[in-house]
Design a protein around this motif. Structure first.
Motif, PDB file in Angstrom:
ATOM      1  N   ILE A   1       0.833  -1.206   0.000  1.00 22.44           N
ATOM      2  CA  ILE A   1       0.000   0.000   0.000  1.00 22.44           C
ATOM      3  C   ILE A   1       0.869   1.260   0.000  1.00 22.44           C
ATOM      4  CG2 ILE A   1      -1.637   1.331   1.398  1.00 22.44           C
ATOM      5  CD1 ILE A   1      -2.903  -1.365   2.137  1.00 22.44           C
ATOM      6  N   LYS A   2       1.968   1.217   0.729  1.00 24.79           N
ATOM      7  CA  LYS A   2       2.867   2.363   0.751  1.00 24.79           C
ATOM      8  C   LYS A   2       3.452   2.606  -0.643  1.00 24.79           C
ATOM      9  CE  LYS A   2       6.402   4.424   3.534  1.00 24.79           C
ATOM     10  NZ  LYS A   2       6.882   4.518   4.870  1.00 24.79           N
ATOM     11  N   GLY A   3       3.861   1.544  -1.320  1.00 25.14           N
ATOM     12  CA  GLY A   3       4.382   1.667  -2.684  1.00 25.14           C
ATOM     13  C   GLY A   3       3.319   2.150  -3.654  1.00 25.14           C
ATOM     14  N   TYR A   4       2.107   1.645  -3.502  1.00 23.85           N
ATOM     15  CA  TYR A   4       1.006   2.068  -4.377  1.00 23.85           C
ATOM     16  C   TYR A   4       0.714   3.556  -4.203  1.00 23.85           C
ATOM     17  CZ  TYR A   4      -3.709   2.589  -6.206  1.00 23.85           C
ATOM     18  OH  TYR A   4      -4.810   3.034  -6.882  1.00 23.85           O
ATOM     19  N   ASN A   5       0.713   4.023  -2.957  1.00 23.13           N
ATOM     20  CA  ASN A   5       0.446   5.437  -2.706  1.00 23.13           C
ATOM     21  C   ASN A   5       1.544   6.325  -3.262  1.00 23.13           C
ATOM     22  OD1 ASN A   5      -2.025   5.045  -1.486  1.00 23.13           O
ATOM     23  ND2 ASN A   5      -1.148   4.874   0.559  1.00 23.13           N
ATOM     24  N   LYS A   6       2.783   5.851  -3.286  1.00 24.33           N
ATOM     25  CA  LYS A   6       3.864   6.635  -3.879  1.00 24.33           C
ATOM     26  C   LYS A   6       3.737   6.698  -5.394  1.00 24.33           C
ATOM     27  CE  LYS A   6       7.507   6.308  -0.452  1.00 24.33           C
ATOM     28  NZ  LYS A   6       8.876   5.861  -0.177  1.00 24.33           N
ATOM     29  N   MET A   7       3.295   5.609  -6.006  1.00 20.55           N
ATOM     30  CA  MET A   7       3.165   5.564  -7.468  1.00 20.55           C
ATOM     31  C   MET A   7       1.976   6.363  -7.965  1.00 20.55           C
ATOM     32  SD  MET A   7       4.186   1.666  -8.544  1.00 20.55           S
ATOM     33  CE  MET A   7       2.527   1.399  -8.996  1.00 20.55           C
ATOM     34  N   ARG A   8       0.942   6.420  -7.163  1.00 17.90           N
ATOM     35  CA  ARG A   8      -0.289   7.087  -7.579  1.00 17.90           C
ATOM     36  C   ARG A   8      -0.035   8.566  -7.768  1.00 17.90           C
ATOM     37  NH1 ARG A   8      -5.405   6.687  -3.782  1.00 17.90           N
ATOM     38  NH2 ARG A   8      -4.056   8.082  -2.654  1.00 17.90           N
ATOM     39  N   LYS A   9      -0.623   9.097  -8.830  1.00 20.71           N
ATOM     40  CA  LYS A   9      -0.470  10.513  -9.118  1.00 20.71           C
ATOM     41  C   LYS A   9      -1.263  11.316  -8.102  1.00 20.71           C
ATOM     42  CE  LYS A   9      -0.590  11.626 -13.543  1.00 20.71           C
ATOM     43  NZ  LYS A   9      -1.138  12.008 -14.856  1.00 20.71           N
ATOM     44  N   PRO A  10      -0.645  12.343  -7.502  1.00 20.22           N
ATOM     45  CA  PRO A  10      -1.406  13.137  -6.529  1.00 20.22           C
ATOM     46  C   PRO A  10      -2.530  13.904  -7.223  1.00 20.22           C
ATOM     47  CG  PRO A  10       0.744  14.126  -6.934  1.00 20.22           C
ATOM     48  CD  PRO A  10       0.708  12.821  -7.677  1.00 20.22           C
ATOM     49  N   LYS A  11      -3.646  13.982  -6.541  1.00 14.32           N
ATOM     50  CA  LYS A  11      -4.789  14.697  -7.108  1.00 14.32           C
ATOM     51  C   LYS A  11      -4.512  16.192  -7.070  1.00 14.32           C
ATOM     52  CE  LYS A  11      -8.390  11.406  -6.012  1.00 14.32           C
ATOM     53  NZ  LYS A  11      -9.679  11.195  -5.357  1.00 14.32           N
TER      54      LYS A  11
END
Length: 135
Positions: free
Chosen positions: A100-110
């Motif tokens: 989840i931490k890796g996914y949140n880093k990869m996700r583009k910030p809104k």
């Protein structure tokens, strides 16, 4: 109606959820194998050769009939298996945290929505109405 149902079922979120459930089952089996076959033997060796999967508190011993068949099965608290399950839980929790931490880093910030321009204040509106009424 069938076409609408098919479109509903085949949306990305449903498919992603199904894949996640299948992967969770597979990862669970891998983690169980890892805990039972790799981690717990090392822990057992460090604790003096203890096999945690066999650790239990016998409340009532099994009563055997002839030919080794149990007439009354053993009643025991299998706390060693519970320790294995706790280790399993900690490992799964840690892996999920990392994913989840890796996914949140990869996700583009809104992007934040632009702030609408501020309109006139209440005092300015009242002053405008006053000036219009004077004319």
């Amino acid at each position: 109606m069938l076409k609408e149902f098919k479109n509903f079922i085949m949306t990305g979120n449903v498919i992603e959820f199904a894949v996640a459930v299948i992967m969770a089952g597979a990862v669970g089996a891998v983690v169980n194998g890892f805990v039972n076959d790799i981690v717990m033997p090392v822990v057992g060796m460090l604790t003096g050769g203890v096999d945690f999967s066999e650790m239990k508190i016998v409340l009532q011993a099994a009563v055997a009939e002839s030919e080794g068949v149990a007439a009354v099965p053993e009643v025991a608290i299998r706390w060693g298996a519970w320790v294995n399950t706790l280790v399993n839980l900690v490992i799964v929790g840690f892996v999920m945290f990392i994913i989840i931490k890796g996914y949140n880093k990869m996700r583009k910030p809104k992007e934040e929505a632009p702030v609408p321009p501020a309109g006139p204040t209440q005092e300015e509106l009242l002053a405008e109405i006053r000036d219009l009424l004077k004319k």
